[in-house]
Design a protein around this motif. Structure first.
Motif, short mmCIF file in Angstrom:
data_model
loop_
_atom_site.label_atom_id
_atom_site.label_comp_id
_atom_site.label_asym_id
_atom_site.label_seq_id
_atom_site.Cartn_x
_atom_site.Cartn_y
_atom_site.Cartn_z
N THR A 142 0.83 -1.19 0.00
CA THR A 142 0.00 0.00 0.00
C THR A 142 0.87 1.26 0.00
O THR A 142 1.81 1.38 0.77
CB THR A 142 -0.90 0.02 1.24
OG1 THR A 142 -1.80 -1.09 1.17
CG2 THR A 142 -1.73 1.30 1.30
N GLU A 143 0.54 2.15 -0.87
CA GLU A 143 1.32 3.38 -0.99
C GLU A 143 1.03 4.29 0.20
O GLU A 143 -0.11 4.60 0.50
CB GLU A 143 0.93 4.10 -2.29
CG GLU A 143 1.75 5.34 -2.56
CD GLU A 143 3.22 5.03 -2.71
OE1 GLU A 143 3.98 5.49 -1.84
OE2 GLU A 143 3.59 4.33 -3.65
N VAL A 144 2.10 4.69 0.91
CA VAL A 144 1.93 5.57 2.07
C VAL A 144 2.52 6.95 1.80
O VAL A 144 2.71 7.73 2.71
CB VAL A 144 2.59 4.96 3.33
CG1 VAL A 144 1.91 3.67 3.74
CG2 VAL A 144 4.09 4.74 3.11
N THR A 145 2.80 7.23 0.54
CA THR A 145 3.39 8.51 0.17
C THR A 145 2.41 9.32 -0.66
O THR A 145 1.80 8.80 -1.59
CB THR A 145 4.68 8.28 -0.64
OG1 THR A 145 5.60 7.53 0.14
CG2 THR A 145 5.32 9.61 -1.03
N ASP A 146 2.26 10.58 -0.31
CA ASP A 146 1.41 11.46 -1.09
C ASP A 146 2.05 11.67 -2.46
O ASP A 146 3.21 12.09 -2.54
CB ASP A 146 1.26 12.80 -0.37
CG ASP A 146 0.47 13.81 -1.18
OD1 ASP A 146 -0.75 13.58 -1.35
OD2 ASP A 146 1.06 14.80 -1.63
N PRO A 147 1.33 11.38 -3.55
CA PRO A 147 1.95 11.45 -4.88
C PRO A 147 2.34 12.85 -5.31
O PRO A 147 3.22 13.02 -6.14
CB PRO A 147 0.86 10.87 -5.81
CG PRO A 147 -0.42 11.05 -5.07
CD PRO A 147 -0.06 10.91 -3.62
N LEU A 148 1.71 13.88 -4.75
CA LEU A 148 2.04 15.25 -5.14
C LEU A 148 3.30 15.74 -4.46
O LEU A 148 4.26 16.17 -5.11
CB LEU A 148 0.86 16.18 -4.83
CG LEU A 148 1.11 17.67 -5.08
CD1 LEU A 148 1.38 17.92 -6.56
CD2 LEU A 148 -0.09 18.49 -4.61
N THR A 149 3.32 15.68 -3.14
CA THR A 149 4.44 16.26 -2.38
C THR A 149 5.59 15.28 -2.19
O THR A 149 6.71 15.70 -1.90
CB THR A 149 3.96 16.71 -0.99
OG1 THR A 149 3.49 15.56 -0.26
CG2 THR A 149 2.82 17.72 -1.12
N GLY A 150 5.31 13.99 -2.32
CA GLY A 150 6.35 13.00 -2.03
C GLY A 150 6.55 12.75 -0.55
O GLY A 150 7.43 11.98 -0.16
N LEU A 151 5.74 13.41 0.28
CA LEU A 151 5.84 13.21 1.73
C LEU A 151 4.96 12.04 2.15
O LEU A 151 3.95 11.74 1.51
CB LEU A 151 5.40 14.47 2.48
CG LEU A 151 6.22 15.75 2.25
CD1 LEU A 151 5.63 16.89 3.08
CD2 LEU A 151 7.68 15.52 2.62
N PRO A 152 5.30 11.39 3.26
CA PRO A 152 4.42 10.34 3.78
C PRO A 152 3.04 10.90 4.12
O PRO A 152 2.87 12.11 4.32
CB PRO A 152 5.15 9.86 5.04
CG PRO A 152 6.58 10.19 4.78
CD PRO A 152 6.55 11.47 4.01
#
Length: 280
Positions: A142-152
């Motif tokens: 499961t992706e735990v990184t925000d795709p825009l900012t690259g932050l968790p």
């Protein structure tokens, strides 16, 4: 649950195979239609999502070999259902609908009473294990990184905070929050603004702190309350100004609001705080 496999009919040799193929196709279509009707009646939520190539594979296996020869196809369907987002209860209810249809061949309209508990255990096991293989893999990745900012994501920060509270170290940390007022900005500059804010946060707090995106225009860092905090806050303000000044629209936006939030007494209240902060 077994149905007889379709065989060649009597007649000239040249006519047997086309006629047998015609009968198989007709049986496939009839089985598929009855199964779909039974599954929808049993509560399948989105009719447009029911049809999958694996459904046809199961029907073909049942028509040719009976249910005893359909286990491989059912495993494929279980994996496909999980990949498509169907939960386990839906998947097994769909299987029960197939079993009910095959168990009552006289119900040509597909109106039967599916019962998961009446479905053969071996078919439940095969389907459930195949579903679980895919669902578990999805959970692990499961992706735990925000795709825009690259932050968790905020979910990551909630997990990190749980570790802090278990160590009884909440008094040693605080949340430094950066919020942008982007109500007057749209399109690409709006996206650029948050990318630049995240970049500034990572550049200043680059010694193992936990960063996260809390909302569409809010980011935060979990940092220790030490002597460097004030100077790093100033450095963050400078980094934000430098980055945001490169865009004409972003220069007109109110300066990012930087605030410090002490951690509350419990992890539950800290999670509530994250939710409140995420609303801007």
């Amino acid at each position: 649950m077994d149905v007889p496999a379709t065989g060649a009919l009597s007649g000239p040799a040249g006519e047997q195979e086309p006629r047998a193929r015609f009968d198989r196709d007709r049986n496939l279509r009839a089985l598929r239609a009855r199964w779909r009707t039974a599954s929808l009646a049993a509560g399948w939520r989105f009719p447009s999502d029911w049809a999958l190539p694996e459904v046809d594979a199961v029907c073909a296996a049942v028509v040719r070999h009976g249910s005893t020869g359909a286990e491989t196809a059912l495993a494929g369907l279980g994996r496909a259902r999980a990949a498509a987002g169907a939960n386990l209860a839906e998947t097994l209810s769909d299987l029960a609908a197939l079993h009910a249809v095959l168990d009552d061949p006289d119900a040509v309209d597909g109106f039967v009473s599916p019962d998961v508990d009446a479905t053969p255990a071996r078919l439940l096991r095969v389907t459930a294990l195949a579903w679980a293989d895919v669902a578990t893999d999805q959970l692990v990745h499961t992706e735990v990184t925000d795709p825009l900012t690259g932050l968790p994501s905020a979910a990551y920060l909630r997990t990190r905070l749980a570790e802090v509270y278990r160590a009884e170290a909440a008094d040693e940390y605080l949340l430094l929050v950066v919020a942008m007022d982007l109500t007057t900005v749209s399109g690409w500059p709006r996206l650029t603004g948050m990318i630049l804010v995240a970049d500034a946060l990572r550049a200043v707090f680059d010694t193992g702190e936990s960063h996260a995106t809390l909302g569409p225009s809010v980011v935060a860092v979990l940092c220790r309350r030490d002597d460097r905090l004030a100077s790093r806050g100033v450095a963050l303000r400078r980094a934000l100004n430098d980055r945001l000044s490169v865009d004409a629209q972003l220069r007109e936006v109110n300066r990012p609001r930087i605030s410090a939030a002490r951690l509350p007494a419990s992890h539950d209240r800290a999670c509530d705080l994250l939710a409140d902060l995420g609303r801007g």
